[in-house]
Write an enzyme that holds these catalytic residues in place. Structure first.
Site, PDB file in Angstrom:
ATOM      1  N   THR A  27       0.862  -1.181   0.000  1.00  0.00           N
ATOM      2  CA  THR A  27       0.000   0.000   0.000  1.00  0.00           C
ATOM      3  C   THR A  27       0.899   1.231   0.000  1.00  0.00           C
ATOM      4  OG1 THR A  27      -0.103   0.244   2.410  1.00  0.00           O
ATOM      5  CG2 THR A  27      -1.708  -1.242   1.392  1.00  0.00           C
ATOM      6  N   ALA A  56       3.149  -1.152   4.854  1.00  0.00           N
ATOM      7  CA  ALA A  56       2.432   0.030   5.332  1.00  0.00           C
ATOM      8  C   ALA A  56       3.423   1.187   5.392  1.00  0.00           C
ATOM      9  CB  ALA A  56       1.838  -0.232   6.710  1.00  0.00           C
ATOM     10  N   ILE A  82       7.379  -2.102   7.124  1.00  0.00           N
ATOM     11  CA  ILE A  82       7.314  -0.636   7.133  1.00  0.00           C
ATOM     12  C   ILE A  82       7.955  -0.072   5.876  1.00  0.00           C
ATOM     13  CG2 ILE A  82       7.898   1.465   8.392  1.00  0.00           C
ATOM     14  CD1 ILE A  82       5.937  -0.535   9.781  1.00  0.00           C
ATOM     15  N   LYS A  83       7.207   0.749   5.154  1.00  0.00           N
ATOM     16  CA  LYS A  83       7.732   1.404   3.960  1.00  0.00           C
ATOM     17  C   LYS A  83       8.258   2.788   4.324  1.00  0.00           C
ATOM     18  CE  LYS A  83       5.773   1.280  -0.148  1.00  0.00           C
ATOM     19  NZ  LYS A  83       4.733   1.337  -1.211  1.00  0.00           N
ATOM     20  N   VAL A  84       9.480   3.054   3.904  1.00  0.00           N
ATOM     21  CA  VAL A  84      10.068   4.379   4.093  1.00  0.00           C
ATOM     22  C   VAL A  84      10.617   4.843   2.749  1.00  0.00           C
ATOM     23  CG1 VAL A  84      10.667   3.894   6.506  1.00  0.00           C
ATOM     24  CG2 VAL A  84      12.379   3.528   4.708  1.00  0.00           C
TER      25      VAL A  84
END
Length: 216
Positions: A27, A56, A82-84
């Site tokens: 996402t 996310a 975790i998307k960064v």
């Protein structure tokens, strides 16, 4: 190659997951914002549907904020990744989160040097945006090949997640280039199994069967 679905639409995720072919979901803020659901609730619902990595993305731009948001999101479910973004602060956050054994997907990658830094920062996934490179006249798939070569040279564990997929040919080329994962919009996923010769052949088989008068 693993197949992730790139959407935040719960109905689409539920429908495509029934194929048994979906390994995870990605996402982003744009996709999540279109759903009108509290973000943490949205991620929790997706985790309840798909038993695999669920990316996310944080919305903070500073490392401290990314780390704080990343830890909060990671607490939703063990499958949350975790998307960064691939910025200096994003790399700092990636390193800190990885040190806490939190899986990180470093996104918005457009060069092999960027991918090298992400791997050194401990990223679980690197997301090169092949479609957006193509849009600018570059060869997006060459980036996948370049990253694969760099990672093989140094035996990095970071998985290459081909993103910004526009059409089935992108999926094929990503697989040929050795991408570990391809994240695909629902529309493109459905195009993968469609072929006019399949439809023609099936129609012919059914017509012959109907004329035979046989049954199963």
């Amino acid at each position: 190659m693993q197949i992730f679905i790139d959407t935040a639409d719960i109905n689409e995720i539920r429908d495509l997951n029934e194929t048994g072919l979906i390994d995870g979901v990605t996402t982003n803020p744009s996709l999540a914002a279109s759903q009108g659901i509290q973000f943490t609730d949205l991620i929790r619902q997706i985790c309840d549907i798909v038993d695999g990595p669920i990316s996310a993305e944080v919305i903070a731009l500073d490392a401290a904020g990314m780390i704080e948001q990343g830890k909060k999101l990671a607490g939703i479910h063990e499958n949350v990744v975790i998307k960064v973004p691939l910025t200096v602060d994003g790399l700092k956050a990636c390193y800190a989160l990885a040190e806490d054994d939190i899986a990180v997907n470093v996104t918005l990658c457009f060069s092999a040097p960027q991918a090298l830094l992400a791997a050194k920062a401990g990223a679980r996934y690197i997301s090169p945006f092949v479609g957006r490179l193509d849009d600018q006249g570059w060869d997006g798939m060459q980036l996948i090949r370049d990253i694969q070569l760099v990672y093989d040279n140094y035996m990095f564990d970071t998985e290459i997640l081909a993103a910004s997929i526009r059409h089935p040919q992108h999926v094929l080329e990503a697989a040929k280039a050795g991408a570990d994962v391809c994240t695909i919009p629902p529309k493109v996923f459905r195009q993968l199994y469609k072929h006019n010769l399949t439809d023609i052949g099936l129609d012919a088989f059914m017509a012959d069967w109907k004329k035979s008068g046989l049954s199963i």
